[in-house]
Write a protein that holds these residues in place. Structure first.
Motif, short mmCIF file in Angstrom:
data_model
loop_
_atom_site.label_atom_id
_atom_site.label_comp_id
_atom_site.label_asym_id
_atom_site.label_seq_id
_atom_site.Cartn_x
_atom_site.Cartn_y
_atom_site.Cartn_z
N GLN A 1 72.85 70.00 35.13
CA GLN A 1 71.96 70.65 36.06
C GLN A 1 72.08 72.15 35.92
OE1 GLN A 1 72.48 69.19 39.99
NE2 GLN A 1 70.60 70.09 40.75
N VAL A 2 70.97 72.84 36.18
CA VAL A 2 70.96 74.30 36.06
C VAL A 2 70.44 74.89 37.37
CG1 VAL A 2 68.63 74.34 35.04
CG2 VAL A 2 70.21 76.22 34.63
N GLN A 3 71.02 76.01 37.76
CA GLN A 3 70.55 76.75 38.93
C GLN A 3 69.87 78.03 38.45
OE1 GLN A 3 74.09 75.74 38.88
NE2 GLN A 3 73.24 73.82 39.63
N LEU A 4 68.76 78.35 39.09
CA LEU A 4 67.97 79.51 38.68
C LEU A 4 67.83 80.48 39.84
CD1 LEU A 4 65.10 77.52 36.92
CD2 LEU A 4 67.11 78.56 35.84
N VAL A 5 68.02 81.76 39.56
CA VAL A 5 67.90 82.80 40.58
C VAL A 5 67.04 83.93 40.04
CG1 VAL A 5 69.09 84.43 42.06
CG2 VAL A 5 70.14 82.21 41.57
N GLU A 6 65.91 84.16 40.69
CA GLU A 6 65.01 85.23 40.29
C GLU A 6 65.36 86.52 41.04
OE1 GLU A 6 62.30 81.48 40.65
OE2 GLU A 6 63.98 82.39 41.71
N SER A 7 64.98 87.63 40.43
CA SER A 7 65.14 88.93 41.06
C SER A 7 64.16 89.90 40.41
CB SER A 7 66.57 89.44 40.91
OG SER A 7 66.88 89.64 39.54
N GLY A 8 64.02 91.06 41.03
CA GLY A 8 63.21 92.11 40.45
C GLY A 8 61.83 92.29 41.05
N GLY A 9 61.47 91.44 41.98
CA GLY A 9 60.17 91.60 42.63
C GLY A 9 60.14 92.84 43.50
N GLY A 10 58.94 93.19 43.94
CA GLY A 10 58.81 94.36 44.80
C GLY A 10 57.36 94.77 44.94
N LEU A 11 57.19 95.98 45.45
CA LEU A 11 55.87 96.55 45.68
C LEU A 11 55.56 97.56 44.58
CD1 LEU A 11 53.36 97.04 47.49
CD2 LEU A 11 54.74 98.73 48.72
N VAL A 12 54.38 97.44 43.98
CA VAL A 12 53.99 98.35 42.91
C VAL A 12 52.49 98.64 43.05
CG1 VAL A 12 53.58 96.45 41.30
CG2 VAL A 12 54.10 98.73 40.41
N GLN A 13 52.09 99.80 42.61
CA GLN A 13 50.67 100.15 42.66
C GLN A 13 49.92 99.51 41.50
OE1 GLN A 13 50.50 104.47 42.82
NE2 GLN A 13 50.19 104.38 45.04
N ALA A 14 48.65 99.29 41.71
CA ALA A 14 47.82 98.76 40.64
C ALA A 14 47.91 99.66 39.41
CB ALA A 14 46.37 98.65 41.11
N GLY A 16 50.52 99.68 37.54
CA GLY A 16 51.95 99.87 37.28
C GLY A 16 52.58 98.69 36.58
N SER A 17 53.91 98.78 36.43
CA SER A 17 54.67 97.77 35.72
C SER A 17 55.85 97.31 36.56
CB SER A 17 55.19 98.32 34.39
OG SER A 17 54.13 98.67 33.53
N LEU A 18 56.29 96.10 36.26
CA LEU A 18 57.44 95.53 36.95
C LEU A 18 58.04 94.48 36.02
CD1 LEU A 18 58.60 95.97 39.85
CD2 LEU A 18 57.38 93.90 40.52
N ARG A 19 59.36 94.35 36.05
CA ARG A 19 60.01 93.29 35.29
C ARG A 19 60.81 92.42 36.24
NH1 ARG A 19 64.57 93.71 30.53
NH2 ARG A 19 65.90 94.10 32.34
N THR A 78 69.45 84.56 30.60
CA THR A 78 68.44 85.24 31.40
C THR A 78 67.07 85.16 30.74
OG1 THR A 78 70.12 86.78 32.22
CG2 THR A 78 67.82 87.41 32.52
N VAL A 79 66.06 84.98 31.56
CA VAL A 79 64.66 85.01 31.13
C VAL A 79 63.97 86.14 31.89
CG1 VAL A 79 62.50 83.74 31.02
CG2 VAL A 79 64.66 82.55 30.69
N TYR A 80 63.08 86.82 31.20
CA TYR A 80 62.39 87.96 31.78
C TYR A 80 60.88 87.75 31.77
CZ TYR A 80 66.88 90.13 30.64
OH TYR A 80 68.21 90.41 30.53
N LEU A 81 60.23 88.43 32.68
CA LEU A 81 58.77 88.52 32.64
C LEU A 81 58.42 89.99 32.86
CD1 LEU A 81 56.12 86.90 32.38
CD2 LEU A 81 56.00 86.95 34.89
N GLN A 82 58.01 90.64 31.80
CA GLN A 82 57.56 92.03 31.88
C GLN A 82 56.08 92.03 32.23
OE1 GLN A 82 59.29 95.03 31.46
NE2 GLN A 82 57.35 95.95 32.16
N MET A 83 55.74 92.69 33.31
CA MET A 83 54.36 92.71 33.79
C MET A 83 53.83 94.14 33.75
SD MET A 83 54.79 90.06 37.00
CE MET A 83 56.06 91.02 37.80
N ASN A 84 52.82 94.36 32.95
CA ASN A 84 52.19 95.68 32.81
C ASN A 84 50.75 95.62 33.30
OD1 ASN A 84 54.57 96.61 31.55
ND2 ASN A 84 53.81 96.03 29.52
N SER A 85 50.20 96.78 33.54
CA SER A 85 48.80 96.87 33.99
C SER A 85 48.53 95.92 35.15
CB SER A 85 47.85 96.57 32.83
OG SER A 85 48.08 97.46 31.75
#
Length: 124
Positions: A1-14, A16-19, A78-85
């Motif tokens: 079994q695997v446990q997953l914990v996300e982080s890095g969310g937040g508020l950003v302007q249109a 912008g970028s967030l990972r 770790t897995v990442y999601l880089q979000m741009n634009s």
């Protein structure tokens, strides 16, 4: 079994970028296909991106293609999601998901393990 914990969310302007990140524990991440999904209060959870065990193949929803990048560091579990634009319509809770085996799984039902989610808000 695997446990997953996300982080890095937040508020950003249109525009912008967030990972966001997903750290796995319990088992070696390299044995899992990993994906990101997202959900808003008015919509069902939808597929965003998937990455195979070695990171050799990725696949994206049309709505994020060219703007988001999924990647993984198996040594760091770790897995990442880089979000741009980013756009206001990207506002959602983002979930990390894992499935044993290798493949391009885009359906929620294909995944056995889920994190608790991290909230991303994009302001206009």
């Amino acid at each position: 079994q695997v446990q997953l914990v996300e982080s890095g969310g937040g508020l950003v302007q249109a525009g912008g970028s967030l990972r966001v990140s997903c750290v796995a524990s319990g088992r070696t991440l390299s044995t899992y296909t990993m994906a990101w999904f997202r959900q808003t209060p008015r919509k069902e959870r939808e597929f965003v991106a998937v990455i195979t065990q070695s990171g050799g193949a990725t696949y994206y929803a049309d709505s994020v293609k060219g703007r988001f990048t999924i990647s993984r560091d198996n040594a760091q579990n770790t897995v990442y999601l880089q979000m741009n634009s980013l756009k206001p319509e990207d506002t959602a809770v983002y979930y990390c998901a894992a499935r044993l085996g290798n493949g391009r799984y885009v359906y929620e039902s294909a995944y056995d393990y889920w994190g608790q989610g991290t909230e991303v808000t994009v302001s206009s």
